[in-house]
Every structure is written in structure tokens, then in C-alpha cells.
Scaffold this active site. Sequence first.
Site, PDB file in Angstrom:
ATOM      1  N   GLU A 126       0.849  -1.178   0.000  1.00 20.35           N
ATOM      2  CA  GLU A 126       0.000   0.000   0.000  1.00 20.35           C
ATOM      3  C   GLU A 126       0.895   1.243   0.000  1.00 20.35           C
ATOM      4  O   GLU A 126       1.868   1.255   0.753  1.00 20.35           O
ATOM      5  CB  GLU A 126      -0.919   0.038   1.231  1.00 20.35           C
ATOM      6  CG  GLU A 126      -1.951   1.172   1.088  1.00 20.35           C
ATOM      7  CD  GLU A 126      -2.941   1.241   2.257  1.00 20.35           C
ATOM      8  OE1 GLU A 126      -2.794   0.481   3.223  1.00 20.35           O
ATOM      9  OE2 GLU A 126      -3.851   2.056   2.176  1.00 20.35           O
ATOM     10  N   ALA A 259       1.569  -0.038  10.784  1.00 20.78           N
ATOM     11  CA  ALA A 259       1.277  -1.433  10.482  1.00 20.78           C
ATOM     12  C   ALA A 259       0.446  -1.509   9.214  1.00 20.78           C
ATOM     13  O   ALA A 259      -0.057  -0.488   8.733  1.00 20.78           O
ATOM     14  CB  ALA A 259       0.514  -2.077  11.639  1.00 20.78           C
ATOM     15  N   GLU A 261      -2.494  -3.942   6.901  1.00 21.54           N
ATOM     16  CA  GLU A 261      -3.571  -4.930   7.040  1.00 21.54           C
ATOM     17  C   GLU A 261      -3.602  -6.000   5.956  1.00 21.54           C
ATOM     18  O   GLU A 261      -4.682  -6.568   5.688  1.00 21.54           O
ATOM     19  CB  GLU A 261      -4.911  -4.181   7.031  1.00 21.54           C
ATOM     20  CG  GLU A 261      -5.310  -3.539   5.680  1.00 21.54           C
ATOM     21  CD  GLU A 261      -4.970  -2.061   5.536  1.00 21.54           C
ATOM     22  OE1 GLU A 261      -4.047  -1.596   6.236  1.00 21.54           O
ATOM     23  OE2 GLU A 261      -5.607  -1.378   4.721  1.00 21.54           O
ATOM     24  N   GLU A 295      -5.695  -3.020  12.544  1.00 24.42           N
ATOM     25  CA  GLU A 295      -5.351  -3.836  11.365  1.00 24.42           C
ATOM     26  C   GLU A 295      -6.296  -5.032  11.252  1.00 24.42           C
ATOM     27  O   GLU A 295      -6.718  -5.405  10.157  1.00 24.42           O
ATOM     28  CB  GLU A 295      -3.893  -4.305  11.404  1.00 24.42           C
ATOM     29  CG  GLU A 295      -2.858  -3.184  11.575  1.00 24.42           C
ATOM     30  CD  GLU A 295      -3.013  -2.012  10.631  1.00 24.42           C
ATOM     31  OE1 GLU A 295      -3.519  -2.191   9.497  1.00 24.42           O
ATOM     32  OE2 GLU A 295      -2.645  -0.877  11.021  1.00 24.42           O
ATOM     33  N   HIS A 298      -9.597  -4.030   9.762  1.00 24.26           N
ATOM     34  CA  HIS A 298      -9.528  -3.815   8.312  1.00 24.26           C
ATOM     35  C   HIS A 298      -9.970  -5.056   7.534  1.00 24.26           C
ATOM     36  O   HIS A 298     -10.307  -4.952   6.363  1.00 24.26           O
ATOM     37  CB  HIS A 298      -8.095  -3.482   7.889  1.00 24.26           C
ATOM     38  CG  HIS A 298      -7.770  -2.011   7.832  1.00 24.26           C
ATOM     39  ND1 HIS A 298      -8.580  -1.084   7.217  1.00 24.26           N
ATOM     40  CD2 HIS A 298      -6.676  -1.317   8.277  1.00 24.26           C
ATOM     41  CE1 HIS A 298      -8.011   0.116   7.294  1.00 24.26           C
ATOM     42  NE2 HIS A 298      -6.863   0.008   7.935  1.00 24.26           N
ATOM     43  N   GLU A 317     -10.084   3.913   6.006  1.00 18.53           N
ATOM     44  CA  GLU A 317      -9.290   4.385   7.153  1.00 18.53           C
ATOM     45  C   GLU A 317     -10.139   5.120   8.193  1.00 18.53           C
ATOM     46  O   GLU A 317      -9.986   4.892   9.393  1.00 18.53           O
ATOM     47  CB  GLU A 317      -8.109   5.247   6.688  1.00 18.53           C
ATOM     48  CG  GLU A 317      -7.072   4.486   5.857  1.00 18.53           C
ATOM     49  CD  GLU A 317      -6.487   3.261   6.560  1.00 18.53           C
ATOM     50  OE1 GLU A 317      -6.685   3.091   7.781  1.00 18.53           O
ATOM     51  OE2 GLU A 317      -5.840   2.439   5.865  1.00 18.53           O
TER      52      GLU A 317
HETATM   53  N1  TRP Z   1      -3.188   0.939   5.651  1.00 20.55           N
HETATM   54  C1  TRP Z   1      -2.284   1.092   6.771  1.00 20.55           C
HETATM   55  C2  TRP Z   1      -3.147   1.339   7.995  1.00 20.55           C
HETATM   56  O1  TRP Z   1      -3.672   2.363   8.211  1.00 20.55           O
HETATM   57  C3  TRP Z   1      -1.322   2.203   6.682  1.00 20.55           C
HETATM   58  C4  TRP Z   1      -0.404   2.303   5.534  1.00 20.55           C
HETATM   59  C5  TRP Z   1      -0.595   2.922   4.383  1.00 20.55           C
HETATM   60  C6  TRP Z   1       0.936   1.920   5.502  1.00 20.55           C
HETATM   61  N2  TRP Z   1       0.544   2.979   3.626  1.00 20.55           N
HETATM   62  C7  TRP Z   1       1.481   2.378   4.297  1.00 20.55           C
HETATM   63  C8  TRP Z   1       1.723   1.235   6.389  1.00 20.55           C
HETATM   64  C9  TRP Z   1       2.832   2.209   4.008  1.00 20.55           C
HETATM   65  C10 TRP Z   1       3.051   1.057   6.071  1.00 20.55           C
HETATM   66  C11 TRP Z   1       3.600   1.555   4.897  1.00 20.55           C
HETATM   67  O2  TRP Z   1      -3.426   0.469   8.719  1.00 20.55           O
HETATM   68 ZN    ZN Z   2      -5.704   1.646   8.547  1.00 21.87          ZN
END
Ligand code: TRP
Ligand code: ZN
Length: 856
Positions: A126, A259, A261, A295, A298, A317
Site C-alpha cells: 500500500e 502497520a 492490514e 489492522e 480492516h 481508514e
Molecule cells: N493501511 C495502513 C493502515 O492504516 C497504513 C499504511 C498505508 C501503511 N501505507 C502504508 C503502512 C505504508 C506502512 C507503509 O493500517
Molecule cells: Zn488503517
Amino acid sequence: MPAAQSQQTPHLLADYRPYPFEIRQVRLDFALDPKATVVQAALDMERVLAGDLVLDIGAGVILHRLAVDGVDLTPADWTRAAETLTIHAALPARFTLQSEVTIDPSANTAFEGLYLSNGMFCTQCEAEGFRHITPYPDRPDVMAPFEVTIHSDLPVLLSNGNPLREEPGLAVWQDPWKKPAYLFALVAGDLRAVSGEFTTMSGQSVDLNVWVRPGDEPRAGYALDSLIRSMKWDEEAYGREYDLDVFNIVAVDDFNMGAMENKGLNIFNSKLVLASPETATDGDYERIEGVIGHEYFHNWTGNRITCRDWFQLCLKEGLTVFRDQQFTADMRSAPVKRINDVLTLRARQFREDQGPLAHPVRPESYIEINNFYTATVYEKGAEVIGMLKTLIGDDSYRRALDLYFDRHDGDAATIEDWLKVFEDATGRDLTQFKRWYTDAGTPILTMTEDWDADAGRLTLRFTQSTPPTPGQQDKPARVIPIAVGLLSPNGDEVVPTTVLEMTEAAQDFTFDGLATRPMVSALRGFSAPVVLKRDLSASDRAFLLAHDTDPFARWEAARELARDTLLAMIRGAAPDAEYLAAIGRLLADPALDPAYRALCLKLPAEEEIATAVSDAGGVPDPDAIHAAREALASEIARSHQSALEAVYQDSVLTGSFSPDADSAGKRSLRLAALGLLNHIDGGEHAAALYASANNMTERAAALAALIAAGRGDTEVKAFYNEFKNVRLVIDMWFMLQPLNTEPAQAVAVARGLAAHPDFDWKNPNRFRALIGGLTANHAAFHAADGSGYDFLADWLLKMDPLNPQIAARMSSAFDSWRKYDPARQEKARAALDRILATPKLSKNLSEMVTRIRNAA
Ligand code: TRP
Ligand code: ZN
């Protein structure tokens, strides 16, 4: 230069087009090697719309082979541009596209895609990391089931879904749930599991593993326990059950955020997994529990239902933050959680909304999506859902969520889909409510009162207005749920909490049948993310602090008293006697929850005071703010020394350490008392506590107090020697020093630490600890000579070529530069211009610094 040009081209929500192909199945094969990992992909595709076959591909991916249905293509059949691969060959309606590429995990310093951390292979996809692994339509609305084969001699080989086959040197994983590429994950390394089991509400057994480096097993238990409680909570609160045979969590030391998910294989920054009483603070425990929950939640809000495009990021989010806040409120104290969430919201999101980085909860344009994982998307996104729930009530909220899961399971959805579910479940029209998603900025709500003694009628007059934000001049009125209660002069509640629904720019609400003029408790529970302005005397506030039946509003009264007395002290006044008296009563009230009392005792941060100064039309002077805050703390300590001593002595916990909320609350009250006493005792209490403490919560607080008192040299050295092999504790050591050192010396201390052999700056945690420690020291970062700005600019420029996400995130410390005096602005502008004049900036950092530099 065309490349630089395209780097800066914004992506627009209005440009969304569906992808012309569906992917029926993805098969990936990894031959892991630190320098040359070979990735083979087979994508079973089907055309659903007219259009070219365009795949995303990172610049570092070496392409060896492309084939359609087993027949090799030649380079004439495709065009490779900066980040895309377009295939021109004629394609049947259904076909399998095969690719073979080589990537170099050892050279991946950005920690995006496949990288190495301490010899362990690990991924972060992500938002757009998957394109650095294999050519693919790397967008969230392309969802497919994945099968992953991993070849490696490393002992533990993990990917998403369920394990299908395992042999020496090989593992096959199958994820039956279709998912977007950003949820793909792979881990390979010498790892140890701390394991458990969970039986879901329908009786399915799930194997749970928390994977850590050898030796870290004793610190993984709390994460596992938090996971089990999260799984149970999601069943009870939302009726959501887990859907695979295994759930794996992996802790990694090099990680850009908190972190991730990934389906069935969450990957965590090790600081959000590892905890023991000796190495983690109560704050660390609470964050671990909250992020494990986040997480896990999610899995339904993000994975089963994902986002159509990255403009819809708040769909997953905002909702998942809202859910993790509810979880923590249920596990711990709900009022304390609410107050802490509001503190974070104001410190981070209000700040964002009031500066050059303001953007709507659902942005309509971005250059680099990684710059939009913001407090607005996350925290304000959660507040908006809280308002919806307040407006429709708990039962309707649950019905709407059931409908959402029912209707959109397996979808890549939008905010329109989300709001439609609430409209259909409740019959409400949410057209006006939608402005909370589309309009940036924090509304300013004013309240005045009109009391008609003859009629026994109180009229509350509200007005709302939202200041312009970049690109949005006019802000029409929003729906604002305003929770109020009325208290009689003896403190009884005469009207319990009522939610007023404001929809106009100016609106009156009346209360009849009142015998005497009541005191209004307004914006209870912080029912909307707005700034409430009302004229209240210090004695009115002291009354609310003594009597308000709403814990949030009661705390808010203490906060406003503290803020007002600080603002007056900056102008040369003495500390307010009403405030000091109110604090004395609070300290002596054993009926109040210790954690809550600790929150009421804490003074607003210097940054918050600076914001209050500029809100009142002034120019903040960081040194004067620091001096006033220190003076007020000293005055509180002098006025209430014996009460503070009593609290400090009485709340000693005996027996072995427990991280539960009650124990943590007692420690927080005790440490709040210590923090105040530290201003008048020359660090004596802190020195004694440092020597006697058996846990990191007290150890770290004592060390911070000693540094602040200017007498921590011995303990700073001892702490380092004791913990030099515990990476996360040394991160804290790098943070506490620049944060707590007297501002005049803090930049020099930070520069000294940057030369320390353990300042492994390529590690994001270590970098954030030191650089973030300094930027959080308000008067040090805003040093009049510009040394704080220069220090940050130097490090951003050093970090940017290696890890642009981290450099861009940390640059936001500059976002308030326009609030300060012309001399400071001059220094900040020079630092920002120096960054912008540097060749080859990443698009992450250049977008951020350009927006910040253009601040009005
Ligand atoms: N989706 C993750 C969360 O909010 C966060 C996230 C987005 C992330 N981009 C990232 C974590 C890049 C690590 C590196 O739970
Ligand atoms: Zn998140």
C-alpha cells in the site's frame, strides 16, 4: 523535462475510469534472492470493456519476458514508459498474461515493494508498492484471488491466505478472497512464532501466530492477547467473523508506518508488537492494543470491502479508526479515550486544516498518494462517522453497517456508496452531510445565550463559518450535531444531553420551562470536530470543571482555564487564582478516575498554546510560550505541593507490573504529579524514581524529567548502557533527549546525537525518534536563529533520495511557518527554498514542500 513534468501532474477524482480487464486468478512465483529475486506472474484476464492493456511497473523492475497464452511477445509488442507498460499485441477475449522480472530487494531503501530488513524478506504494497514487484494493474478496484509460490532456504515462508503446500525450500499459499494488489504480502526469514488459537462465533478454528525475531518471543504475548480480544470484539460489536484458517502477524524493524492490514498476513512495525514491562511504556501497550485492533478490523473494513480508488481512502481508514477507537473505549476508559482522541485531533488534524496542507476528508486531487495518509483522512474521517452515529442513533448505525457489509462485500466502493447505505437504512437525506467529506477546513461555531426570566426560556444562538482553505473559498453551512446539557446553579442536571441538529449558517434553539437560569454544558463528548467559541468567565469554567456531568465537557473546562491563564501570562499577568483553586479541588478529589485526573492536570502543549495565540490574532513567541508554561507549572507545584506529594506517594503500585488500564491510569496520575513537582524540586523525585522504578513507564518519565531539569547526564549514560541492545528502547533514548532538553540547547543536543554511532538514520524508527523529537520541542524547532529549521532541512535532504515517504512525512513540521514572526518566517522560507532548489527531489517531498512553501 517531460519526466519532471509528469511527476507533478495531479491525479483527479473526476478522471476515474474502470479498468478494461478483470483478473480471474493471479499466480505468482518468487525465487527469493537478496540481490536478484526472480518473480514470475501469470494473470488469467478477461476483457470487460474496450481499451488498452496497461500495467503499472516500477522503474527498478527488470523485465525479461512477457507472453500471452504461452507465446512470447517481442519488445515491439509493448511500450515501456516511466511507470507503465502498454501491450499492443492483439488479445483474445480471455487470455493468460505471463511475465518474468528480476528485482533487487537489497537495494530497496524506500521500504516499498519487496525489501530486506535484518536478513528478512518483507513487502509493503500500500498504496502503490506492488508495481515494484511485478507488472500489474496496481489499483484498488482490480481484485483477484492469488496463489503464491515461494522458493527460499529461509525457514519461514509466508504469504496471504491459507497454506496449501510446504516442503523444504518451498511454500505455496492460496488466498481464496479476491483482493487488490495493495493487500498482497510476502515474508521470508528466520522467525519464531508466539501462537494461539481462536474459535469464531460459527465454530471455525483459526491458528494465530505472531512472528518475531529469535529472542523477541517473550515480548510478543501482549500483541497476541490483543488480537484475540479484537477478534472477539468485532464479532460482538459488529457481527464480523474472521474468514481464513490462519491469521499471521509479523513484526519488522524497518517499516515506514505503524502497520499494514495485508489479508491474513498483517505486517507491523516491531514497536507496535513487542512489549515487556521493562522495555515498553503504558502508552506503548495501549498503542499496540489499538493498532492490532485497527489492522484486524480492516479485514472487513478495507479488505472484504475495499476502495474504488485512492480518493476514497477514508472509506476504509476513517471507518477503521472509528472502530479501533470504539474498541479501545470498550477495553479501557471511554471518557479518557475520547479526551485523548480529541487531543490528537486538535494537535494534528486541526493544525492540518488551518494550514497549507488542508484538504477534504475525501480529496479530489493528489500528486503523490502517500502524502494523503493524513490526520484528515484518518482522524477527521473517524469523526465524521461518529457524527453520523450521533445523528441517527446507535440502533440505526448498526442497521446501516449491517446493510453496508451485506450490500458491498467483495466490492471496491466509494463514499457515495457508503452514504447511500445510511440513506437507505434511515430514510434520511445526507446531501448536506456529505459536505463533511468534500469540504476542507474546521468550522468555527459560536454560541451566545439569551435568557428570558419571565418566560423561563433559554435561547441558544449558534452561528457557523468555515475559513477558506487552499482551492476552496466558499464553505456552505454544514450539518453539525451539537450535544448540550443544562445544569442548575447547584450543579444538578436539569436537561440531560440533547443533540441539536444545526443545518443553517445561524440558528436558534430554545429550552422552556426553566425555573432559574441554567449553566450550559456545550459540545458534550466533542460531538462535532469544530472550534466552539463562547464567552465564559473563569468562574463559569470553574463551575463546569466542578459540576459538569459530561466527562469530556468537564475536562474541556479545565483545558480552557489553563489556556486562558497561559495566554494572560504571556501578556505578563500572574497565574489565574480561579484556575489554581480549581486544580487544587480536582487534585484532592479521590472519587475521580486517576487517569482522568491526570488528563485534567496536564497543561496544553506549547504548540497548542501557539495556535491559541494566533487564533486570538497574535503572533506566537515560542520562547515566551515556553517560559509561561514553565512558570504556570511551577506555580501549580508551589501552590499545591503537599497535595501533589500526597498524590505521588499514595498512588504507588505494589506487586508485579500490569499494563491494564486501571494500573496505567494510576501511574499516569502519579507521573503527572511528578512532572509538576519536577519544576520546584530540582529533579529530586525524578532521580529517586529513576533509581527505584521496575518498569519502563516510570523509568522513561523519570529520565524525561531529569533531562528537563538539566541534571540527567548520569542517567542518560546509564540508560544507554543498560538498553543498548534493545533497539526500541534506544529509539526512545534518541527521542527523549531532543524533546526534553531546554530549548536553547536542544538543537545542539540533536546534532550531537546525529553523530552517535547508533544513529542508524536509514531505519525509520530511529530517524523519526531523533528528528521528530526535535521538531516536537516547539521552542527548539522554532529557535530564533533558524537552527531548528536548518537541522530538519538537512536531514530531509539526506533522507529523500533513500526513503521519500519518510522525508515527506517529516516535512510537515514546517506547515505552521506562516504563523510566526517575520524573522522566523525568513529563516523557514530559506530552509524551504533550499529544499526546493535541490535537484532530483522525490515527488513525495517536492509536493509537500511546494504546498507548504505556498502557504498564504
Ligand atoms: N493501511 C495502513 C493502515 O492504516 C497504513 C499504511 C498505508 C501503511 N501505507 C502504508 C503502512 C505504508 C506502512 C507503509 O493500517
Ligand atoms: Zn488503517
